[in-house]
Motif scaffolding. Structure first.
Motif, PDB file in Angstrom:
ATOM      1  N   GLY A   1       0.813  -1.218   0.000  1.00 30.57           N
ATOM      2  CA  GLY A   1       0.000   0.000   0.000  1.00 30.57           C
ATOM      3  C   GLY A   1       0.842   1.260   0.000  1.00 30.57           C
ATOM      4  O   GLY A   1       2.068   1.224  -0.163  1.00 30.57           O
ATOM      5  N   LEU A   2       0.171   2.365   0.220  1.00 32.65           N
ATOM      6  CA  LEU A   2       0.833   3.659   0.240  1.00 32.65           C
ATOM      7  C   LEU A   2       1.400   3.958   1.621  1.00 32.65           C
ATOM      8  O   LEU A   2       0.837   3.555   2.634  1.00 32.65           O
ATOM      9  N   GLY A   3       2.484   4.683   1.657  1.00 30.18           N
ATOM     10  CA  GLY A   3       3.055   5.130   2.917  1.00 30.18           C
ATOM     11  C   GLY A   3       2.375   6.407   3.377  1.00 30.18           C
ATOM     12  O   GLY A   3       1.452   6.915   2.736  1.00 30.18           O
ATOM     13  N   SER A   4       2.835   6.929   4.488  1.00 26.09           N
ATOM     14  CA  SER A   4       2.273   8.157   5.028  1.00 26.09           C
ATOM     15  C   SER A   4       3.350   8.907   5.804  1.00 26.09           C
ATOM     16  O   SER A   4       4.490   8.445   5.928  1.00 26.09           O
ATOM     17  N   TYR A   5       2.954  10.054   6.351  1.00 30.51           N
ATOM     18  CA  TYR A   5       3.893  10.942   7.031  1.00 30.51           C
ATOM     19  C   TYR A   5       3.105  11.759   8.050  1.00 30.51           C
ATOM     20  O   TYR A   5       1.945  12.100   7.825  1.00 30.51           O
TER      21      TYR A   5
ATOM     22  N   TYR B   1       3.395  -2.088   9.023  1.00 29.15           N
ATOM     23  CA  TYR B   1       4.159  -0.910   8.604  1.00 29.15           C
ATOM     24  C   TYR B   1       5.448  -0.802   9.416  1.00 29.15           C
ATOM     25  O   TYR B   1       5.526  -1.263  10.546  1.00 29.15           O
ATOM     26  N   HIS B   2       6.431  -0.128   8.808  1.00 25.56           N
ATOM     27  CA  HIS B   2       7.641   0.297   9.505  1.00 25.56           C
ATOM     28  C   HIS B   2       7.488   1.787   9.766  1.00 25.56           C
ATOM     29  O   HIS B   2       7.080   2.535   8.870  1.00 25.56           O
ATOM     30  N   LEU B   3       7.814   2.214  10.985  1.00 28.20           N
ATOM     31  CA  LEU B   3       7.781   3.627  11.327  1.00 28.20           C
ATOM     32  C   LEU B   3       9.196   4.072  11.659  1.00 28.20           C
ATOM     33  O   LEU B   3       9.939   3.358  12.342  1.00 28.20           O
TER      34      LEU B   3
ATOM     35  N   GLN C   1      13.492  23.465  13.217  1.00 28.41           N
ATOM     36  CA  GLN C   1      13.041  22.440  14.158  1.00 28.41           C
ATOM     37  C   GLN C   1      13.992  22.279  15.346  1.00 28.41           C
ATOM     38  O   GLN C   1      13.662  21.632  16.315  1.00 28.41           O
ATOM     39  N   GLY C   2      15.169  22.867  15.234  1.00 30.75           N
ATOM     40  CA  GLY C   2      16.135  22.767  16.324  1.00 30.75           C
ATOM     41  C   GLY C   2      17.105  21.620  16.137  1.00 30.75           C
ATOM     42  O   GLY C   2      17.206  21.026  15.066  1.00 30.75           O
ATOM     43  N   LYS C   3      17.802  21.303  17.216  1.00 30.52           N
ATOM     44  CA  LYS C   3      18.812  20.247  17.190  1.00 30.52           C
ATOM     45  C   LYS C   3      18.145  18.875  17.343  1.00 30.52           C
ATOM     46  O   LYS C   3      17.119  18.733  17.993  1.00 30.52           O
ATOM     47  N   THR C   4      18.782  17.888  16.753  1.00 35.89           N
ATOM     48  CA  THR C   4      18.259  16.531  16.775  1.00 35.89           C
ATOM     49  C   THR C   4      18.384  15.921  18.177  1.00 35.89           C
ATOM     50  O   THR C   4      19.465  15.922  18.758  1.00 35.89           O
ATOM     51  N   LEU C   5      17.269  15.431  18.705  1.00 36.77           N
ATOM     52  CA  LEU C   5      17.275  14.687  19.969  1.00 36.77           C
ATOM     53  C   LEU C   5      17.583  13.220  19.714  1.00 36.77           C
ATOM     54  O   LEU C   5      18.330  12.580  20.453  1.00 36.77           O
ATOM     55  N   PHE C   6      16.973  12.680  18.667  1.00 37.41           N
ATOM     56  CA  PHE C   6      17.203  11.304  18.238  1.00 37.41           C
ATOM     57  C   PHE C   6      16.806  11.227  16.771  1.00 37.41           C
ATOM     58  O   PHE C   6      16.020  12.029  16.285  1.00 37.41           O
ATOM     59  N   ALA C   7      17.396  10.270  16.056  1.00 34.12           N
ATOM     60  CA  ALA C   7      17.108  10.143  14.629  1.00 34.12           C
ATOM     61  C   ALA C   7      16.814   8.691  14.282  1.00 34.12           C
ATOM     62  O   ALA C   7      17.446   7.772  14.811  1.00 34.12           O
ATOM     63  N   ASP C   8      15.833   8.520  13.417  1.00 35.91           N
ATOM     64  CA  ASP C   8      15.548   7.218  12.807  1.00 35.91           C
ATOM     65  C   ASP C   8      15.272   6.122  13.842  1.00 35.91           C
ATOM     66  O   ASP C   8      15.760   5.007  13.703  1.00 35.91           O
ATOM     67  N   PHE C   9      14.493   6.457  14.888  1.00 35.51           N
ATOM     68  CA  PHE C   9      14.038   5.431  15.833  1.00 35.51           C
ATOM     69  C   PHE C   9      13.022   4.579  15.094  1.00 35.51           C
ATOM     70  O   PHE C   9      12.022   5.088  14.591  1.00 35.51           O
ATOM     71  N   LYS C  10      13.274   3.285  15.018  1.00 34.49           N
ATOM     72  CA  LYS C  10      12.439   2.404  14.187  1.00 34.49           C
ATOM     73  C   LYS C  10      11.544   1.516  15.046  1.00 34.49           C
ATOM     74  O   LYS C  10      11.954   1.049  16.099  1.00 34.49           O
ATOM     75  N   LEU C  11      10.335   1.308  14.541  1.00 28.01           N
ATOM     76  CA  LEU C  11       9.447   0.329  15.139  1.00 28.01           C
ATOM     77  C   LEU C  11       8.542  -0.236  14.055  1.00 28.01           C
ATOM     78  O   LEU C  11       8.387   0.352  12.986  1.00 28.01           O
ATOM     79  N   LYS C  12       7.995  -1.394  14.341  1.00 32.74           N
ATOM     80  CA  LYS C  12       7.081  -2.059  13.415  1.00 32.74           C
ATOM     81  C   LYS C  12       5.718  -2.081  14.074  1.00 32.74           C
ATOM     82  O   LYS C  12       5.609  -2.316  15.280  1.00 32.74           O
ATOM     83  N   GLN C  13       4.688  -1.810  13.290  1.00 27.44           N
ATOM     84  CA  GLN C  13       3.342  -1.715  13.853  1.00 27.44           C
ATOM     85  C   GLN C  13       2.334  -2.277  12.867  1.00 27.44           C
ATOM     86  O   GLN C  13       2.450  -2.072  11.664  1.00 27.44           O
TER      87      GLN C  13
END
Length: 129
Positions: free
Chosen positions: A52-56, A77-79, A100-112
């Motif tokens: 299917g289509l992704g989202s944001y 889905y992968h988030l 948006q400022g400085k990065t706190l964390f990047a590319d935290f992945k989870l599956k749902q």
């Protein structure tokens, strides 16, 4: 000429062909605190035959919601979640401003897995991720 106008209006309705998409909303915390700014990229899991289509969704003050009609369909889905501190700053050379400022964390992945309904998801990103 009126047929052309009707087709143009129908094409701008915002409807996307394919399965019905449902709103995904919720919260994102980092180290127990709401994430000030961020983004969530939602990608279908092709390993489970979800093509299917992704989202944001954007994160603001710890909350997010997909745009109307642009959420998720049922399936796996992968988030990928990225969070920022929300304090705008300029690069060291003064050339670029990061709103948006400085990065706190990047590319935290989870599956749902999502069902055929609007869903609420609360994402907790542990400190140090």
């Amino acid at each position: 000429m009126s047929v052309l106008i009707v087709l143009t209006v129908a094409g701008c309705s915002g409807q996307v062909e394919g399965p019905q998409r449902y709103t995904l909303s919720g919260t994102v915390t980092y180290a127990g605190k709401p994430v000030p700014e961020g983004e969530i990229i939602i990608t279908p899991d092709s390993s489970t035959n979800n093509s299917g289509l992704g989202s944001y969704a954007t994160i603001k003050d710890g909350h997010f919601e997909t745009a109307p009609g642009k959420g998720v369909a049922a399936g796996d889905y992968h988030l990928s979640v990225t969070g920022f501190d929300g304090v705008p700053y300029k690069s060291e050379d003064g050339g670029e401003t990061f709103l948006q400022g400085k990065t706190l964390f990047a590319d935290f992945k989870l599956k749902q897995q999502f069902q055929s309904q609007d869903e609420t998801l609360n994402i907790e990103v542990p400190a140090g991720k």
